[in-house]
Design a protein around this motif. Structure first.
Motif, PDB file in Angstrom:
ATOM      1  N   ASP A  95       0.836  -1.197   0.000  1.00 44.61           N
ATOM      2  CA  ASP A  95       0.000   0.000   0.000  1.00 44.61           C
ATOM      3  C   ASP A  95       0.876   1.255   0.000  1.00 44.61           C
ATOM      4  O   ASP A  95       0.606   2.222  -0.725  1.00 44.61           O
ATOM      5  CB  ASP A  95      -0.918   0.024   1.223  1.00 44.61           C
ATOM      6  CG  ASP A  95      -1.969  -1.071   1.197  1.00 44.61           C
ATOM      7  OD1 ASP A  95      -2.261  -1.587   0.099  1.00 44.61           O
ATOM      8  OD2 ASP A  95      -2.488  -1.418   2.274  1.00 44.61           O
ATOM      9  N   TYR A  96       1.908   1.246   0.815  1.00 48.12           N
ATOM     10  CA  TYR A  96       2.808   2.398   0.919  1.00 48.12           C
ATOM     11  C   TYR A  96       3.484   2.684  -0.418  1.00 48.12           C
ATOM     12  O   TYR A  96       3.660   3.845  -0.803  1.00 48.12           O
ATOM     13  CB  TYR A  96       3.866   2.136   1.995  1.00 48.12           C
ATOM     14  CG  TYR A  96       4.889   3.238   2.120  1.00 48.12           C
ATOM     15  CD1 TYR A  96       4.588   4.422   2.793  1.00 48.12           C
ATOM     16  CD2 TYR A  96       6.158   3.107   1.550  1.00 48.12           C
ATOM     17  CE1 TYR A  96       5.520   5.442   2.900  1.00 48.12           C
ATOM     18  CE2 TYR A  96       7.093   4.124   1.652  1.00 48.12           C
ATOM     19  CZ  TYR A  96       6.774   5.283   2.328  1.00 48.12           C
ATOM     20  OH  TYR A  96       7.703   6.291   2.416  1.00 48.12           O
ATOM     21  N   MET A  97       3.863   1.622  -1.143  1.00 48.79           N
ATOM     22  CA  MET A  97       4.524   1.808  -2.432  1.00 48.79           C
ATOM     23  C   MET A  97       3.541   2.131  -3.550  1.00 48.79           C
ATOM     24  O   MET A  97       3.949   2.423  -4.670  1.00 48.79           O
ATOM     25  CB  MET A  97       5.319   0.549  -2.796  1.00 48.79           C
ATOM     26  CG  MET A  97       6.521   0.309  -1.909  1.00 48.79           C
ATOM     27  SD  MET A  97       7.606  -1.008  -2.510  1.00 48.79           S
ATOM     28  CE  MET A  97       6.572  -2.455  -2.232  1.00 48.79           C
ATOM     29  N   GLY A  98       2.237   2.067  -3.261  1.00 47.73           N
ATOM     30  CA  GLY A  98       1.243   2.374  -4.275  1.00 47.73           C
ATOM     31  C   GLY A  98       0.964   1.241  -5.232  1.00 47.73           C
ATOM     32  O   GLY A  98       0.533   1.459  -6.364  1.00 47.73           O
ATOM     33  N   VAL A  99       1.176   0.003  -4.779  1.00 43.93           N
ATOM     34  CA  VAL A  99       0.945  -1.178  -5.612  1.00 43.93           C
ATOM     35  C   VAL A  99      -0.474  -1.682  -5.360  1.00 43.93           C
ATOM     36  O   VAL A  99      -0.850  -1.930  -4.218  1.00 43.93           O
ATOM     37  CB  VAL A  99       1.962  -2.291  -5.295  1.00 43.93           C
ATOM     38  CG1 VAL A  99       1.717  -3.507  -6.191  1.00 43.93           C
ATOM     39  CG2 VAL A  99       3.387  -1.779  -5.471  1.00 43.93           C
ATOM     40  N   GLY A 100      -1.266  -1.849  -6.425  1.00 47.37           N
ATOM     41  CA  GLY A 100      -2.638  -2.290  -6.283  1.00 47.37           C
ATOM     42  C   GLY A 100      -2.748  -3.801  -6.195  1.00 47.37           C
ATOM     43  O   GLY A 100      -1.779  -4.504  -5.899  1.00 47.37           O
ATOM     44  N   ASP A 101      -3.947  -4.316  -6.467  1.00 47.12           N
ATOM     45  CA  ASP A 101      -4.173  -5.757  -6.416  1.00 47.12           C
ATOM     46  C   ASP A 101      -3.330  -6.491  -7.449  1.00 47.12           C
ATOM     47  O   ASP A 101      -2.908  -7.628  -7.233  1.00 47.12           O
ATOM     48  CB  ASP A 101      -5.649  -6.075  -6.654  1.00 47.12           C
ATOM     49  CG  ASP A 101      -6.500  -5.812  -5.429  1.00 47.12           C
ATOM     50  OD1 ASP A 101      -5.922  -5.612  -4.345  1.00 47.12           O
ATOM     51  OD2 ASP A 101      -7.737  -5.817  -5.555  1.00 47.12           O
ATOM     52  N   TYR A 102      -3.120  -5.847  -8.591  1.00 47.28           N
ATOM     53  CA  TYR A 102      -2.234  -6.430  -9.597  1.00 47.28           C
ATOM     54  C   TYR A 102      -1.571  -5.316 -10.392  1.00 47.28           C
ATOM     55  O   TYR A 102      -2.032  -4.170 -10.409  1.00 47.28           O
ATOM     56  CB  TYR A 102      -2.970  -7.410 -10.501  1.00 47.28           C
ATOM     57  CG  TYR A 102      -3.917  -6.800 -11.507  1.00 47.28           C
ATOM     58  CD1 TYR A 102      -3.493  -6.516 -12.810  1.00 47.28           C
ATOM     59  CD2 TYR A 102      -5.232  -6.532 -11.168  1.00 47.28           C
ATOM     60  CE1 TYR A 102      -4.360  -5.977 -13.735  1.00 47.28           C
ATOM     61  CE2 TYR A 102      -6.111  -5.992 -12.095  1.00 47.28           C
ATOM     62  CZ  TYR A 102      -5.670  -5.709 -13.371  1.00 47.28           C
ATOM     63  OH  TYR A 102      -6.529  -5.174 -14.287  1.00 47.28           O
ATOM     64  N   LEU A 103      -0.468  -5.665 -11.052  1.00 51.01           N
ATOM     65  CA  LEU A 103       0.323  -4.679 -11.779  1.00 51.01           C
ATOM     66  C   LEU A 103       0.954  -5.358 -12.987  1.00 51.01           C
ATOM     67  O   LEU A 103       1.637  -6.378 -12.850  1.00 51.01           O
ATOM     68  CB  LEU A 103       1.421  -4.109 -10.865  1.00 51.01           C
ATOM     69  CG  LEU A 103       2.478  -3.215 -11.518  1.00 51.01           C
ATOM     70  CD1 LEU A 103       1.852  -1.886 -11.941  1.00 51.01           C
ATOM     71  CD2 LEU A 103       3.630  -2.967 -10.545  1.00 51.01           C
ATOM     72  N   ILE A 104       0.709  -4.808 -14.184  1.00 55.97           N
ATOM     73  CA  ILE A 104       1.356  -5.283 -15.400  1.00 55.97           C
ATOM     74  C   ILE A 104       2.608  -4.447 -15.619  1.00 55.97           C
ATOM     75  O   ILE A 104       2.581  -3.222 -15.450  1.00 55.97           O
ATOM     76  CB  ILE A 104       0.401  -5.156 -16.601  1.00 55.97           C
ATOM     77  CG1 ILE A 104      -0.873  -5.970 -16.368  1.00 55.97           C
ATOM     78  CG2 ILE A 104       1.083  -5.603 -17.891  1.00 55.97           C
ATOM     79  CD1 ILE A 104      -1.958  -5.719 -17.391  1.00 55.97           C
ATOM     80  N   PHE A 105       3.708  -5.076 -15.981  1.00 61.72           N
ATOM     81  CA  PHE A 105       4.961  -4.333 -16.107  1.00 61.72           C
ATOM     82  C   PHE A 105       5.798  -4.841 -17.275  1.00 61.72           C
ATOM     83  O   PHE A 105       5.611  -5.957 -17.771  1.00 61.72           O
ATOM     84  CB  PHE A 105       5.777  -4.436 -14.814  1.00 61.72           C
ATOM     85  CG  PHE A 105       6.195  -5.839 -14.457  1.00 61.72           C
ATOM     86  CD1 PHE A 105       7.372  -6.397 -14.947  1.00 61.72           C
ATOM     87  CD2 PHE A 105       5.402  -6.617 -13.617  1.00 61.72           C
ATOM     88  CE1 PHE A 105       7.753  -7.690 -14.618  1.00 61.72           C
ATOM     89  CE2 PHE A 105       5.777  -7.917 -13.279  1.00 61.72           C
ATOM     90  CZ  PHE A 105       6.952  -8.448 -13.780  1.00 61.72           C
ATOM     91  N   SER A 106       6.710  -3.995 -17.718  1.00 68.45           N
ATOM     92  CA  SER A 106       7.767  -4.401 -18.646  1.00 68.45           C
ATOM     93  C   SER A 106       8.958  -4.805 -17.797  1.00 68.45           C
ATOM     94  O   SER A 106       9.400  -4.029 -16.936  1.00 68.45           O
ATOM     95  CB  SER A 106       8.146  -3.245 -19.583  1.00 68.45           C
ATOM     96  OG  SER A 106       7.068  -2.908 -20.430  1.00 68.45           O
ATOM     97  N   ALA A 107       9.472  -6.000 -18.021  1.00 67.04           N
ATOM     98  CA  ALA A 107      10.535  -6.534 -17.171  1.00 67.04           C
ATOM     99  C   ALA A 107      11.781  -5.638 -17.233  1.00 67.04           C
ATOM    100  O   ALA A 107      12.260  -5.332 -18.330  1.00 67.04           O
ATOM    101  CB  ALA A 107      10.893  -7.945 -17.593  1.00 67.04           C
ATOM    102  N   PRO A 108      12.287  -5.187 -16.091  1.00 72.47           N
ATOM    103  CA  PRO A 108      13.519  -4.405 -16.091  1.00 72.47           C
ATOM    104  C   PRO A 108      14.681  -5.209 -16.665  1.00 72.47           C
ATOM    105  O   PRO A 108      14.662  -6.447 -16.668  1.00 72.47           O
ATOM    106  CB  PRO A 108      13.745  -4.114 -14.599  1.00 72.47           C
ATOM    107  CG  PRO A 108      12.405  -4.289 -13.958  1.00 72.47           C
ATOM    108  CD  PRO A 108      11.724  -5.366 -14.751  1.00 72.47           C
ATOM    109  N   ASP A 109      15.696  -4.508 -17.153  1.00 70.43           N
ATOM    110  CA  ASP A 109      16.888  -5.182 -17.653  1.00 70.43           C
ATOM    111  C   ASP A 109      17.474  -6.089 -16.568  1.00 70.43           C
ATOM    112  O   ASP A 109      17.516  -5.721 -15.392  1.00 70.43           O
ATOM    113  CB  ASP A 109      17.947  -4.154 -18.077  1.00 70.43           C
ATOM    114  CG  ASP A 109      17.514  -3.340 -19.292  1.00 70.43           C
ATOM    115  OD1 ASP A 109      16.608  -3.818 -20.006  1.00 70.43           O
ATOM    116  OD2 ASP A 109      18.057  -2.239 -19.495  1.00 70.43           O
TER     117      ASP A 109
END
Length: 254
Positions: A95-109
């Motif tokens: 919650d503190y980091m602002g992450v919701g129930d799910y998150l779609i992302f582009s994989a970091p290098d």
């Protein structure tokens, strides 16, 4: 692959790696009640169809998904390869980091290589405490990279909806927070998500209501209020339309 066998560590440490692994041929997965732990998964080859709480999308190589524990989901695809990392972490940190129930992302290098290194460390001369420290460092660094990257308008909107779903939220409220107008907001969101802002807000509110009904003893009217439904009768009506039963019936079944 690594799997933590020390159950006391999983249940007591503020952060614990549960599993680390990769699958060269990912089997189809269906978890209608979600997974017991937070779940990070990304595609290393091919592509797959993912369904998270009724939201269906395709992930290609280099794209991934984070899901909190207990979020219904399924995924699979011909020729898809994946890597994953499941872990325990207090919801308040997410919650503190602002992450919701799910998150779609582009994989970091170097995401895959970093996880392989973490897996080698976990399987080597480590213990639950050192694994906890290394895993927490990895996951906080991961979210810092992902959340600081360029975020689409629709993702910004979904973040607002996740944070403010309990409010009497209007399109103008959301547009004001983003510094735009409601018409531009609706047009861009529709083009990116093929859905409306209010439809997504309704899905989030129903999802939160289902979790509260399962996990708390609060009465139905109070849960409706917590999820942005000011009128208890309207909450029951919309819940039945979305789920197929009343909130009380859903609680009894679950």
């Amino acid at each position: 692959m690594f799997a933590e066998i020390n159950k006391e560590a999983i249940n007591t440490l503020p952060f614990s790696i549960h599993t680390l692994g990769e699958s060269k041929k990912q089997n189809a997965i269906s978890r209608p009640n979600g997974f017991d732990h937070h779940h990070l998964i990304w595609v290393t080859d091919g592509s797959g169809i993912f369904d998270v709480n009724g939201n269906v999308f395709t992930l290609e190589k280099g794209e991934g998904l984070f899901m909190r524990n207990g979020i219904p989901h399924s995924y699979g695809g011909d020729g898809i390869s994946t890597m994953w990392f499941t872990f325990t972490l207090n919801d308040s940190v997410l919650d503190y980091m602002g992450v919701g129930d799910y998150l779609i992302f582009s994989a970091p290098d170097n995401l895959s290589s970093e996880v392989l290194q973490l897996m080698a460390f976990a399987n080597g001369n480590s213990n639950p405490l050192t694994r906890s420290a290394a895993g927490y460092s990895f996951i906080t660094d991961f979210f810092t990279k992902v959340l600081s990257s360029k975020i689409s308008v629709s993702d910004k909107v979904l973040d607002i909806l996740e944070r403010r779903y309990s409010e009497a939220l209007s399109l103008d409220d959301i547009a004001d927070e983003l510094g735009t107008d409601r018409y531009s907001l609706c047009r861009v969101f529709k083009s990116e998500k093929d859905s409306t802002v209010m439809d997504e807000l309704f899905k989030i509110r129903i999802s939160k209501a289902k979790r509260f009904l399962k996990m708390s003893d609060d009465n139905v009217a109070d849960i409706g209020m917590m999820c942005g439904f000011e009128n208890p009768c309207y909450f029951i009506k919309r819940f039945r339309e979305a789920v197929g039963c009343t909130p009380a019936q859903y609680r009894k079944r679950n």
